[in-house]
Design a protein around this motif. Sequence first.
Motif, PDB file in Angstrom:
ATOM      1  N   LEU A 105      -3.153  -7.339   0.763  1.00 43.28           N
ATOM      2  CA  LEU A 105      -3.354  -6.042   1.388  1.00 43.28           C
ATOM      3  C   LEU A 105      -4.153  -6.238   2.666  1.00 43.28           C
ATOM      4  CD1 LEU A 105      -3.272  -2.825   1.124  1.00 43.28           C
ATOM      5  CD2 LEU A 105      -5.591  -3.058   0.201  1.00 43.28           C
ATOM      6  N   ALA A 106      -3.585  -5.826   3.800  1.00 42.84           N
ATOM      7  CA  ALA A 106      -4.275  -5.874   5.089  1.00 42.84           C
ATOM      8  C   ALA A 106      -4.617  -4.445   5.473  1.00 42.84           C
ATOM      9  CB  ALA A 106      -3.383  -6.524   6.146  1.00 42.84           C
ATOM     10  N   GLN A 107      -5.898  -4.097   5.442  1.00 39.53           N
ATOM     11  CA  GLN A 107      -6.264  -2.696   5.650  1.00 39.53           C
ATOM     12  C   GLN A 107      -7.620  -2.558   6.344  1.00 39.53           C
ATOM     13  OE1 GLN A 107      -5.049   0.027   5.885  1.00 39.53           O
ATOM     14  NE2 GLN A 107      -3.127   0.021   4.754  1.00 39.53           N
ATOM     15  N   PHE A 108      -7.957  -1.293   6.620  1.00 39.25           N
ATOM     16  CA  PHE A 108      -9.218  -0.955   7.259  1.00 39.25           C
ATOM     17  C   PHE A 108     -10.163  -0.347   6.226  1.00 39.25           C
ATOM     18  CE2 PHE A 108      -5.923   2.247   8.173  1.00 39.25           C
ATOM     19  CZ  PHE A 108      -6.425   3.350   7.516  1.00 39.25           C
ATOM     20  N   VAL A 109     -11.372   0.006   6.682  1.00 39.52           N
ATOM     21  CA  VAL A 109     -12.393   0.543   5.785  1.00 39.52           C
ATOM     22  C   VAL A 109     -11.887   1.785   5.045  1.00 39.52           C
ATOM     23  CG1 VAL A 109     -14.322  -0.277   7.160  1.00 39.52           C
ATOM     24  CG2 VAL A 109     -13.365   1.949   7.657  1.00 39.52           C
ATOM     25  N   PRO A 110     -12.308   1.916   3.763  1.00 37.56           N
ATOM     26  CA  PRO A 110     -13.133   1.024   2.942  1.00 37.56           C
ATOM     27  C   PRO A 110     -12.306   0.219   1.949  1.00 37.56           C
ATOM     28  CG  PRO A 110     -13.066   3.162   1.900  1.00 37.56           C
ATOM     29  CD  PRO A 110     -12.157   3.250   3.111  1.00 37.56           C
ATOM     30  N   TRP A 111     -10.992   0.216   2.115  1.00 33.86           N
ATOM     31  CA  TRP A 111     -10.100  -0.253   1.050  1.00 33.86           C
ATOM     32  C   TRP A 111     -10.270  -1.713   0.642  1.00 33.86           C
ATOM     33  CZ3 TRP A 111      -8.328   3.696  -1.473  1.00 33.86           C
ATOM     34  CH2 TRP A 111      -8.261   4.918  -0.807  1.00 33.86           C
ATOM     35  N   PRO A 112     -10.359  -2.684   1.576  1.00 35.02           N
ATOM     36  CA  PRO A 112     -10.510  -4.069   1.117  1.00 35.02           C
ATOM     37  C   PRO A 112     -11.742  -4.286   0.249  1.00 35.02           C
ATOM     38  CG  PRO A 112      -9.856  -4.021   3.419  1.00 35.02           C
ATOM     39  CD  PRO A 112     -10.206  -2.611   3.038  1.00 35.02           C
ATOM     40  N   GLN A 113     -12.896  -3.784   0.720  1.00 36.70           N
ATOM     41  CA  GLN A 113     -14.119  -4.020  -0.038  1.00 36.70           C
ATOM     42  C   GLN A 113     -14.228  -3.144  -1.284  1.00 36.70           C
ATOM     43  OE1 GLN A 113     -16.305  -6.452   0.215  1.00 36.70           O
ATOM     44  NE2 GLN A 113     -15.118  -7.315   1.899  1.00 36.70           N
ATOM     45  N   LYS A 114     -13.513  -2.043  -1.318  1.00 38.33           N
ATOM     46  CA  LYS A 114     -13.476  -1.262  -2.555  1.00 38.33           C
ATOM     47  C   LYS A 114     -12.803  -2.078  -3.654  1.00 38.33           C
ATOM     48  CE  LYS A 114     -11.983   3.045  -4.745  1.00 38.33           C
ATOM     49  NZ  LYS A 114     -11.424   2.332  -5.926  1.00 38.33           N
ATOM     50  N   LEU A 115     -11.714  -2.751  -3.307  1.00 40.23           N
ATOM     51  CA  LEU A 115     -11.023  -3.588  -4.293  1.00 40.23           C
ATOM     52  C   LEU A 115     -11.890  -4.774  -4.708  1.00 40.23           C
ATOM     53  CD1 LEU A 115      -7.417  -3.569  -2.778  1.00 40.23           C
ATOM     54  CD2 LEU A 115      -8.206  -2.367  -4.819  1.00 40.23           C
ATOM     55  N   VAL A 116     -12.630  -5.318  -3.746  1.00 48.16           N
ATOM     56  CA  VAL A 116     -13.554  -6.413  -4.070  1.00 48.16           C
ATOM     57  C   VAL A 116     -14.626  -5.916  -5.030  1.00 48.16           C
ATOM     58  CG1 VAL A 116     -15.336  -7.931  -3.121  1.00 48.16           C
ATOM     59  CG2 VAL A 116     -13.142  -7.697  -1.939  1.00 48.16           C
ATOM     60  N   PHE A 117     -15.196  -4.761  -4.741  1.00 46.25           N
ATOM     61  CA  PHE A 117     -16.231  -4.192  -5.607  1.00 46.25           C
ATOM     62  C   PHE A 117     -15.681  -3.873  -6.993  1.00 46.25           C
ATOM     63  CE2 PHE A 117     -18.481  -0.452  -7.317  1.00 46.25           C
ATOM     64  CZ  PHE A 117     -19.770  -0.984  -7.410  1.00 46.25           C
ATOM     65  N   ASP A 118     -14.442  -3.404  -7.058  1.00 52.33           N
ATOM     66  CA  ASP A 118     -13.815  -3.097  -8.345  1.00 52.33           C
ATOM     67  C   ASP A 118     -13.553  -4.339  -9.176  1.00 52.33           C
ATOM     68  OD1 ASP A 118     -13.808  -0.422  -7.706  1.00 52.33           O
ATOM     69  OD2 ASP A 118     -11.714  -0.373  -7.058  1.00 52.33           O
ATOM     70  N   GLY A 119     -13.640  -5.495  -8.552  1.00 51.75           N
ATOM     71  CA  GLY A 119     -13.401  -6.746  -9.271  1.00 51.75           C
ATOM     72  C   GLY A 119     -11.939  -7.085  -9.422  1.00 51.75           C
ATOM     73  N   THR A 120     -11.089  -6.497  -8.579  1.00 50.76           N
ATOM     74  CA  THR A 120      -9.644  -6.760  -8.687  1.00 50.76           C
ATOM     75  C   THR A 120      -9.108  -7.586  -7.524  1.00 50.76           C
ATOM     76  OG1 THR A 120      -9.096  -4.686  -7.546  1.00 50.76           O
ATOM     77  CG2 THR A 120      -9.308  -4.606  -9.946  1.00 50.76           C
TER      78      THR A 120
END
Length: 473
Positions: A206-221
């Motif tokens: 997934l190539a995206q802008f705020v906040p989506w990449p780090q939301k997925l990182v925070f979700d642990g996925t």
Amino acid sequence: MSSLRLRVSALLLGAAVTVSLATACGADDDGKTVTVNIGYQSKTINTVTAGTLLRDRGTFEAELAELGKTTGVTYRVEWKDFAAGPPLTAQMLAGQVDIGSMGDAPILVNGSKTREHADVRSELIAVTGYNLRGSLNQIVVPLDSPAATLADLRGQVVSTSVGSAAHGMLATGLSAAGMTLDDVQVLGQDPAVGASALNGDQVAALAQFVPWPQKLVFDGTARLLHDGGAAGIATFHAVVANERFGVEHPEVVTAFLTAQRKTTDYLNQHPLAAAEQVAAATGLPVEVVYLYNGPNGLVHFDPTIKPQLVTALGELLPFLQSLGALSDLDLGEFVDDRYLRTVYGDEYEAAAASVDSPAPLTGTDDACGGAVDGVVTASEVWFTDSETTAVAKTPTCLLRRIGASAASVRAAYVPDHATGIRLFAESATWVSDPGAGPEDRLLPFAIRADAENYAAARPGTEVIDYQAALQAR
């Protein structure tokens, strides 16, 4: 026209619109009421000072109420929420939005497309937030993905918002890896759809802008594969306004930017409280909002239009033209800071020239001792039993503080050792360097490949995970 260009047209412009002066915004029939239509993107947290937080605090309405005491006019604000910039632009073309905020690529399309119709011509009047490195755009992959670099995505499906700055970041990153967009399968999707596709193993990245990449990182996925800052091209979000509306109601546009400036000052002075307000209004995890909007965050919130950001628009323009998204745009005509100059007065030139962090991380390090003011390695932890955060001079000192506490960690933030970008300590790849000073032996990296390259060049160092780093503190 290629299928890619067809997708660009659909995604950037949304449904076909008809410009109709009958539905244009402005003064109501009685001449004593002015309706102001504000377009915003509630979940795009880089725009909150002109959208979510501004609306939640009622600052614009308060400015208009004061203005009405002088003009004798009643001002009514209509807030319109959009998932992305393209549908917002469609509504500006239809005369249904007077002032809106969106990312840099959609802004260029907005400026180009609205220029075809004199009554809805737009102008860029302010910035909301920016990152000079370009780290607001990132590429993530599932945790179990075998991909270590962008080269490993060859032939794979990558979800992005076609025509966005994130799409441009993908193209630039692939180019640096000796590839082109033709070497991957680009799937145009809205951010939330793409995030679901990544979690459902329907796309490889997934190539995206705020906040989506780090939301997925925070979700642990997901984990970070590529940071857009690698190219060193600034990215930002900004405010556009209907030029005709500004001519007819300059006092309203000035009131909006005055309210935006006050909201920006509030966010920079009270980052945790502001993050909690944004999270409550959007449903986004407050820990993710604070990663971007907190002190030393990925976003610098500042309304002034900086030369570096205008230059970045000029660098992005050819990419969008190559996609058939727009023909041309005179940036000298499109960018207009006259309203901001009214708001800032004599302070504007100095404010526009400064790229210092408007919200540096400050405080006292109770683990290692000393102040963290102005330290580039400054780190921060938010314990579950506290309503405030604690700071540390270095990531190593932060790990000591965490290890010495009986409370669990809500979120911990550290700067990437190579770039300084803010990341979650738990998702970082750590390097243990026994030969370094006692406060610098544990180094966090946002991307595993960077940590491995760093360790490979330094005998005696070791790549470890977060739990091992805690034990090694």
